[in-house]
Design a protein around this motif. Structure first.
Motif, PDB file in Angstrom:
ATOM      1  N   TYR A 187      38.873  30.097  44.337  1.00 13.03           N
ATOM      2  CA  TYR A 187      38.942  29.842  45.778  1.00 13.03           C
ATOM      3  C   TYR A 187      40.225  29.138  46.218  1.00 13.03           C
ATOM      4  O   TYR A 187      40.680  29.342  47.348  1.00 13.03           O
ATOM      5  CB  TYR A 187      37.706  29.050  46.224  1.00 13.03           C
ATOM      6  N   VAL A 188      40.793  28.331  45.352  1.00 15.66           N
ATOM      7  CA  VAL A 188      42.018  27.606  45.702  1.00 15.66           C
ATOM      8  C   VAL A 188      43.245  28.345  45.158  1.00 15.66           C
ATOM      9  O   VAL A 188      44.146  28.721  45.904  1.00 15.66           O
ATOM     10  CB  VAL A 188      41.963  26.159  45.187  1.00 15.66           C
ATOM     11  N   ASP A 189      43.277  28.566  43.848  1.00 12.24           N
ATOM     12  CA  ASP A 189      44.438  29.227  43.256  1.00 12.24           C
ATOM     13  C   ASP A 189      44.506  30.706  43.616  1.00 12.24           C
ATOM     14  O   ASP A 189      45.595  31.262  43.752  1.00 12.24           O
ATOM     15  CB  ASP A 189      44.407  29.075  41.730  1.00 12.24           C
ATOM     16  N   GLY A 190      43.361  31.360  43.780  1.00 11.23           N
ATOM     17  CA  GLY A 190      43.330  32.771  44.115  1.00 11.23           C
ATOM     18  C   GLY A 190      43.348  33.026  45.604  1.00 11.23           C
ATOM     19  O   GLY A 190      44.298  33.601  46.146  1.00 11.23           O
ATOM     20  N   LEU A 191      42.310  32.580  46.308  1.00  9.47           N
ATOM     21  CA  LEU A 191      42.207  32.835  47.745  1.00  9.47           C
ATOM     22  C   LEU A 191      43.096  31.928  48.580  1.00  9.47           C
ATOM     23  O   LEU A 191      43.329  32.198  49.754  1.00  9.47           O
ATOM     24  CB  LEU A 191      40.749  32.687  48.196  1.00  9.47           C
ATOM     25  N   THR A 263      38.599  45.132  44.557  1.00 11.53           N
ATOM     26  CA  THR A 263      38.065  46.483  44.702  1.00 11.53           C
ATOM     27  C   THR A 263      38.146  46.899  46.157  1.00 11.53           C
ATOM     28  O   THR A 263      37.788  46.126  47.058  1.00 11.53           O
ATOM     29  CB  THR A 263      36.593  46.522  44.247  1.00 11.53           C
ATOM     30  N   ASP A 264      38.610  48.121  46.403  1.00 10.87           N
ATOM     31  CA  ASP A 264      38.619  48.649  47.764  1.00 10.87           C
ATOM     32  C   ASP A 264      37.257  49.256  48.070  1.00 10.87           C
ATOM     33  O   ASP A 264      36.741  50.089  47.320  1.00 10.87           O
ATOM     34  CB  ASP A 264      39.712  49.704  47.920  1.00 10.87           C
ATOM     35  N   THR A 265      36.648  48.831  49.173  1.00 14.67           N
ATOM     36  CA  THR A 265      35.341  49.332  49.589  1.00 14.67           C
ATOM     37  C   THR A 265      35.456  49.833  51.026  1.00 14.67           C
ATOM     38  O   THR A 265      36.440  49.544  51.716  1.00 14.67           O
ATOM     39  CB  THR A 265      34.280  48.217  49.523  1.00 14.67           C
ATOM     40  N   PRO A 266      34.449  50.563  51.509  1.00 11.37           N
ATOM     41  CA  PRO A 266      34.498  50.996  52.920  1.00 11.37           C
ATOM     42  C   PRO A 266      34.587  49.834  53.898  1.00 11.37           C
ATOM     43  O   PRO A 266      35.131  49.990  54.994  1.00 11.37           O
ATOM     44  CB  PRO A 266      33.175  51.757  53.084  1.00 11.37           C
ATOM     45  N   GLU A 267      34.068  48.659  53.513  1.00  8.85           N
ATOM     46  CA  GLU A 267      34.125  47.489  54.392  1.00  8.85           C
ATOM     47  C   GLU A 267      35.441  46.730  54.277  1.00  8.85           C
ATOM     48  O   GLU A 267      35.731  45.861  55.097  1.00  8.85           O
ATOM     49  CB  GLU A 267      32.967  46.541  54.089  1.00  8.85           C
ATOM     50  N   GLY A 268      36.235  47.026  53.250  1.00 11.28           N
ATOM     51  CA  GLY A 268      37.497  46.335  53.043  1.00 11.28           C
ATOM     52  C   GLY A 268      37.653  45.902  51.603  1.00 11.28           C
ATOM     53  O   GLY A 268      36.770  46.142  50.763  1.00 11.28           O
ATOM     54  N   PRO A 269      38.771  45.243  51.274  1.00 12.23           N
ATOM     55  CA  PRO A 269      38.956  44.743  49.921  1.00 12.23           C
ATOM     56  C   PRO A 269      37.891  43.712  49.565  1.00 12.23           C
ATOM     57  O   PRO A 269      37.424  42.960  50.422  1.00 12.23           O
ATOM     58  CB  PRO A 269      40.352  44.097  49.959  1.00 12.23           C
ATOM     59  N   SER A 270      37.520  43.683  48.293  1.00 13.54           N
ATOM     60  CA  SER A 270      36.421  42.840  47.859  1.00 13.54           C
ATOM     61  C   SER A 270      36.725  42.273  46.485  1.00 13.54           C
ATOM     62  O   SER A 270      37.333  42.938  45.652  1.00 13.54           O
ATOM     63  CB  SER A 270      35.130  43.678  47.823  1.00 13.54           C
ATOM     64  N   ALA A 271      36.290  41.026  46.252  1.00 20.62           N
ATOM     65  CA  ALA A 271      36.491  40.392  44.947  1.00 20.62           C
ATOM     66  C   ALA A 271      35.265  39.562  44.603  1.00 20.62           C
ATOM     67  O   ALA A 271      34.674  38.913  45.466  1.00 20.62           O
ATOM     68  CB  ALA A 271      37.737  39.513  44.957  1.00 20.62           C
ATOM     69  N   LEU A 272      34.887  39.586  43.327  1.00 21.00           N
ATOM     70  CA  LEU A 272      33.782  38.775  42.827  1.00 21.00           C
ATOM     71  C   LEU A 272      34.319  37.488  42.235  1.00 21.00           C
ATOM     72  O   LEU A 272      35.271  37.509  41.452  1.00 21.00           O
ATOM     73  CB  LEU A 272      33.020  39.529  41.730  1.00 21.00           C
ATOM     74  N   ASP A 273      33.689  36.357  42.613  1.00 19.19           N
ATOM     75  CA  ASP A 273      34.059  35.114  41.942  1.00 19.19           C
ATOM     76  C   ASP A 273      33.433  35.107  40.537  1.00 19.19           C
ATOM     77  O   ASP A 273      32.680  36.026  40.179  1.00 19.19           O
ATOM     78  CB  ASP A 273      33.684  33.893  42.802  1.00 19.19           C
TER      79      ASP A 273
END
Length: 284
Positions: A187-191, A263-273
């Motif tokens: 959340y800090v270093d990545g997002l 990951t690209d999804t129909p709702e937009g880019p997505s990432a799992l923590d």
């Protein structure tokens, strides 16, 4: 460590929840919480307020299971931010008439009330105090506590109940995570969120633009708590909204530079923590 810092105008958006009985949940969020039903199918529903997009999405899962509270990573609560104290007083009076158990906390930066939906998904409904009143300690972190709310003064402000008002938004999302160092890395270093508060030894609050927190991250379900199975009620995803496509692209690039799969999804880019919590990224 990434040099990326999230844009100060980034904020939280749609929260998507898994529920066990869609009609029961629709009644609860429309009648008890006061959100406006925007659309529905036999297994899904979307809610907002006047003039908003979708703030909350629901989806019924097959063979849904409800796990004991604070036993897995995932949603602790999502927080509905009201535009002013009058709205909070009006909402409080309506909620009190429902007969549901309601928790409370005066957090110095805000006044908040807590309850659960029929599946046990945690909800906070709150109003902020003016930013000019927020205090910081010697370490530069916000001073927050959990004192009793002045309920009587809120109720004296209450007006007619017409559901949640225009200007209501998703203020923050608070998650159970398995450990704080890995959560901080994501959340800090990545997002690129800023750390604004270490709350005791088991929680970290982060935000964009100096807000008191857009994300809460805690280990109150236990260090090393497992992720929930796919058919458990709870969080499907939360959304972070960016002011434009360039800022969204910078966020995606920063995540990938940090070694986080996007990951690209129909709702937009997505990432799992690292704990199975899904962040959906989109433009406001």
């Amino acid at each position: 460590m990434s040099a990326y810092q999230i844009h100060p105008d980034a904020h939280m958006g749609r929260v998507q929840l898994k529920v066990s009985q869609i009609e029961r949940s629709i009644r609860f969020y429309r009648e008890t919480i006061g959100l406006t039903l925007l659309s529905q199918t036999s297994t899904t529903a979307e809610f907002g307020v006047s003039g908003s997009g979708v703030l909350l999405g629901l989806e019924e899962v097959e063979q849904a299971i409800v796990l004991p509270q604070q036993s897995v990573t995932g949603l602790y609560h999502f927080a509905i931010l009201l535009p002013d104290r009058v709205s909070l007083g009006t909402t409080l009076r309506h909620l009190a008439a429902s007969g549901l158990g309601i928790g409370q906390g005066d957090h110095a930066v805000s006044e908040a009330f807590y309850l659960n939906d029929p599946d046990g998904n945690g909800i906070e409904i709150y109003a902020d105090r003016p930013r000019s009143e927020w205090q910081k300690d010697a370490k530069g972190e916000y001073v927050m506590g959990s004192d009793p709310v002045d309920v009587q003064s809120l109720l004296q402000l209450a007006g007619p109940w017409n559901g949640l008002p225009a200007g209501t938004v998703i203020g923050h999302v608070h998650l159970h995570v398995g450990n704080l160092p890995a959560a901080r890395a994501f959340y800090v270093d990545g997002l690129g969120f800023d750390v604004v508060l270490h709350f005791g030894g088991g929680a970290l609050f982060v935000s964009a633009g100096g807000y008191h927190h857009h994300m809460g991250l805690n280990t109150w379900a236990g260090v090393g708590a497992p992720a929930a199975p796919a058919n458990a009620v709870g969080l499907r995803y939360f959304t972070i909204e960016y002011p434009d496509a360039a800022e969204l692209g910078a966020a995606v690039s920063a995540l990938r530079a940090a070694g986080i799969e996007v990951t690209d999804t129909p709702e937009g880019p997505s990432a799992l923590d690292p704990f199975g919590n899904r962040a959906m990224l989109r433009v406001s």
